[in-house]
Design a protein around this motif. Structure first.
Motif, mmCIF file in Angstrom:
data_model
loop_
_atom_site.group_PDB
_atom_site.id
_atom_site.type_symbol
_atom_site.label_atom_id
_atom_site.label_comp_id
_atom_site.label_asym_id
_atom_site.label_seq_id
_atom_site.Cartn_x
_atom_site.Cartn_y
_atom_site.Cartn_z
ATOM 1 N N GLY A 71 0.802 -1.209 0.000
ATOM 2 C CA GLY A 71 0.000 0.000 0.000
ATOM 3 C C GLY A 71 0.831 1.253 0.000
ATOM 4 N N ALA A 72 0.166 2.387 0.011
ATOM 5 C CA ALA A 72 0.838 3.676 0.071
ATOM 6 C C ALA A 72 0.060 4.587 0.989
ATOM 7 C CB ALA A 72 0.936 4.272 -1.338
ATOM 8 N N ASP A 73 0.761 5.521 1.605
ATOM 9 C CA ASP A 73 0.105 6.470 2.485
ATOM 10 C C ASP A 73 -0.217 7.735 1.719
ATOM 11 O OD1 ASP A 73 0.390 4.727 4.550
ATOM 12 O OD2 ASP A 73 2.248 5.599 5.284
ATOM 13 N N LEU A 74 -1.181 8.462 2.236
ATOM 14 C CA LEU A 74 -1.497 9.724 1.601
ATOM 15 C C LEU A 74 -1.839 10.777 2.639
ATOM 16 C CD1 LEU A 74 -4.848 10.248 1.527
ATOM 17 C CD2 LEU A 74 -4.694 8.348 -0.053
ATOM 18 N N LEU A 75 -1.662 12.024 2.231
ATOM 19 C CA LEU A 75 -1.897 13.157 3.097
ATOM 20 C C LEU A 75 -2.716 14.186 2.340
ATOM 21 C CD1 LEU A 75 -0.962 14.169 5.958
ATOM 22 C CD2 LEU A 75 0.827 15.425 4.753
ATOM 23 N N LEU A 76 -3.719 14.767 3.012
ATOM 24 C CA LEU A 76 -4.545 15.803 2.421
ATOM 25 C C LEU A 76 -4.166 17.150 3.007
ATOM 26 C CD1 LEU A 76 -6.280 13.104 2.157
ATOM 27 C CD2 LEU A 76 -8.256 14.599 2.022
ATOM 28 N N TRP A 77 -4.009 18.154 2.142
ATOM 29 C CA TRP A 77 -3.616 19.482 2.613
ATOM 30 C C TRP A 77 -3.974 20.513 1.557
ATOM 31 C CZ3 TRP A 77 -2.877 21.850 6.866
ATOM 32 C CH2 TRP A 77 -2.108 22.999 6.975
ATOM 33 N N GLY A 78 -4.437 21.683 2.037
ATOM 34 C CA GLY A 78 -4.826 22.736 1.112
ATOM 35 C C GLY A 78 -3.976 23.977 1.200
ATOM 36 N N GLY A 79 -2.951 23.970 2.073
ATOM 37 C CA GLY A 79 -2.082 25.116 2.213
ATOM 38 C C GLY A 79 -2.194 25.808 3.547
ATOM 39 N N SER A 80 -3.306 25.585 4.266
ATOM 40 C CA SER A 80 -3.515 26.188 5.575
ATOM 41 C C SER A 80 -4.596 25.399 6.293
ATOM 42 C CB SER A 80 -3.937 27.653 5.426
ATOM 43 O OG SER A 80 -4.083 28.271 6.696
ATOM 44 N N GLU A 81 -4.720 25.613 7.583
ATOM 45 C CA GLU A 81 -5.718 24.897 8.365
ATOM 46 C C GLU A 81 -7.131 25.277 7.911
ATOM 47 O OE1 GLU A 81 -4.896 25.752 12.426
ATOM 48 O OE2 GLU A 81 -3.265 24.299 12.537
ATOM 49 N N GLY A 82 -7.977 24.267 7.759
ATOM 50 C CA GLY A 82 -9.372 24.509 7.454
ATOM 51 C C GLY A 82 -9.711 24.661 5.988
ATOM 52 N N CYS A 83 -8.740 24.474 5.089
ATOM 53 C CA CYS A 83 -9.027 24.623 3.660
ATOM 54 C C CYS A 83 -10.021 23.561 3.188
ATOM 55 C CB CYS A 83 -7.744 24.531 2.840
ATOM 56 S SG CYS A 83 -6.694 25.982 2.957
ATOM 57 N N GLU A 84 -10.957 23.966 2.341
ATOM 58 C CA GLU A 84 -11.941 23.039 1.787
ATOM 59 C C GLU A 84 -11.406 22.345 0.541
ATOM 60 O OE1 GLU A 84 -15.557 25.201 1.133
ATOM 61 O OE2 GLU A 84 -16.245 24.829 3.185
ATOM 62 N N ARG A 85 -10.697 23.082 -0.281
ATOM 63 C CA ARG A 85 -10.112 22.501 -1.493
ATOM 64 C C ARG A 85 -8.696 22.043 -1.137
ATOM 65 N NH1 ARG A 85 -12.776 23.420 -6.156
ATOM 66 N NH2 ARG A 85 -10.858 23.203 -7.375
ATOM 67 N N VAL A 86 -8.420 20.780 -1.358
ATOM 68 C CA VAL A 86 -7.145 20.205 -0.934
ATOM 69 C C VAL A 86 -6.498 19.415 -2.057
ATOM 70 C CG1 VAL A 86 -7.857 20.057 1.485
ATOM 71 C CG2 VAL A 86 -8.269 18.107 -0.041
ATOM 72 N N MET A 87 -5.198 19.216 -1.924
ATOM 73 C CA MET A 87 -4.458 18.272 -2.748
ATOM 74 C C MET A 87 -4.282 16.979 -1.957
ATOM 75 S SD MET A 87 -1.312 20.409 -4.397
ATOM 76 C CE MET A 87 -1.543 21.708 -5.609
ATOM 77 N N ILE A 88 -3.997 15.905 -2.656
ATOM 78 C CA ILE A 88 -3.607 14.654 -2.009
ATOM 79 C C ILE A 88 -2.162 14.362 -2.389
ATOM 80 C CG2 ILE A 88 -4.012 12.184 -1.778
ATOM 81 C CD1 ILE A 88 -6.893 12.635 -2.531
#
Length: 275
Positions: A71-88
């Motif tokens: 498997g692989a791990d993933l992380l979600l982040w949009g650039g700052s806390e609370g962002c609705e639109r994110v990258m994986i």
């Protein structure tokens, strides 16, 4: 799950597999809340099994595991806390032995003369970006305050936008890259404990926003309730831990858990409201 969602989930599976096999980090573009919610809603497909490994208020680490075990791990982040639109980001720092930051930059856009500037809205800033011929998935959240905006964008698009975005609506603006969003702009969560007769979504919504059950039901009928980015018309559904519920016109909250049962047979729940 419709065909478009199935294709997107397949793409997630492919990126997870490639990351695992090649020991390389892969990133998606910015995803809408609905597309990002696929990670939470998908339970099992023929390609992968998705398991929530750990979570904090805004940053979620999730493991994707193939049925065979790899498997692989993933992380979600949009650039700052609370962002609705994110990258994986697909990949695991400990397994790979190195780390790669998210390719996200922050742009600060402000009027040249704030006194004579238009009252600029989220739509105005987004429209100005679209007029530059930019794809929506290269842009993350847009935070607007006092006629200015902080915009999260893909790193490779930031120089182009900074150089070419000179006007929003009828207002001349400057655009510069910054390292972080000021604290007063960032989204914060406020813990709230509520007592409800049952942990149904209509009851929770009614309690949080001081509505009658009839008023809450009307919100569902008008398709104004979203759970993890998806419109929810099932007013009797029971929210799951960490579900993000948006109520158009009222606000947004994260459902956390049932804290305890009261002596009168009701339930005390914990939610966190966006402020």
């Amino acid at each position: 799950m419709d065909k478009e969602e199935e294709l997107l989930l397949r793409r997630f599976s492919e990126l997870a597999e490639q990351s695992y096999q090649n020991n390389v980090f892969y990133f998606t573009d910015f995803l809408s809340p609905a597309d990002a919610a696929l990670i939470y809603r998908a339970e099992q497909t023929k390609r992968l099994r998705i398991r929530l490994a750990s979570a904090s208020d805004f940053n979620h680490e999730i493991s994707l595991e193939k049925k065979e075990g790899a498997g692989a791990d993933l992380l979600l982040w949009g650039g700052s806390e609370g962002c609705e639109r994110v990258m994986i980001r697909f990949g695991n720092e400990e397994k790979f032995g190195y780390s790669v930051p998210f390719p996200i930059r922050i742009l600060h856009i402000e009027p040249l003369n704030k006194k004579f500037a238009d009252e600029l809205t989220h739509r105005d800033f987004l429209g100005a970006l679209m007029n530059l011929g930019i794809e929506r998935d290269t842009i993350g959240d847009i935070l607007v305050k006092d006629k200015s905006a902080y915009i999260f964008v893909k790193e490779d698009m930031a120089p182009y936008i900074a150089e070419n975005l000179t006007k929003v609506k009828h207002t001349s603006v400057t655009c510069s890259m910054i390292d972080e969003v000021p604290d007063e702009i960032q989204v914060q969560l406020e813990p709230v404990e509520l007592v409800v007769a049952s942990v149904r979504l209509d009851a929770v919504v009614a309690k949080i926003y001081h509505l009658s059950r009839t008023q809450a039901l009307e919100l569902f009928q008008k398709r104004m309730i979203l759970v993890n980015g998806r419109i929810c018309e099932n007013n009797s559904m029971q929210p799951k831990e960490d579900d993000v519920v948006a109520v158009r016109g009222y606000g947004k909250f994260v459902y956390r858990r049932v804290a305890y049962d009261t002596k009168k047979g009701k339930q005390a729940i914990v939610v966190e409201r966006y402020v």
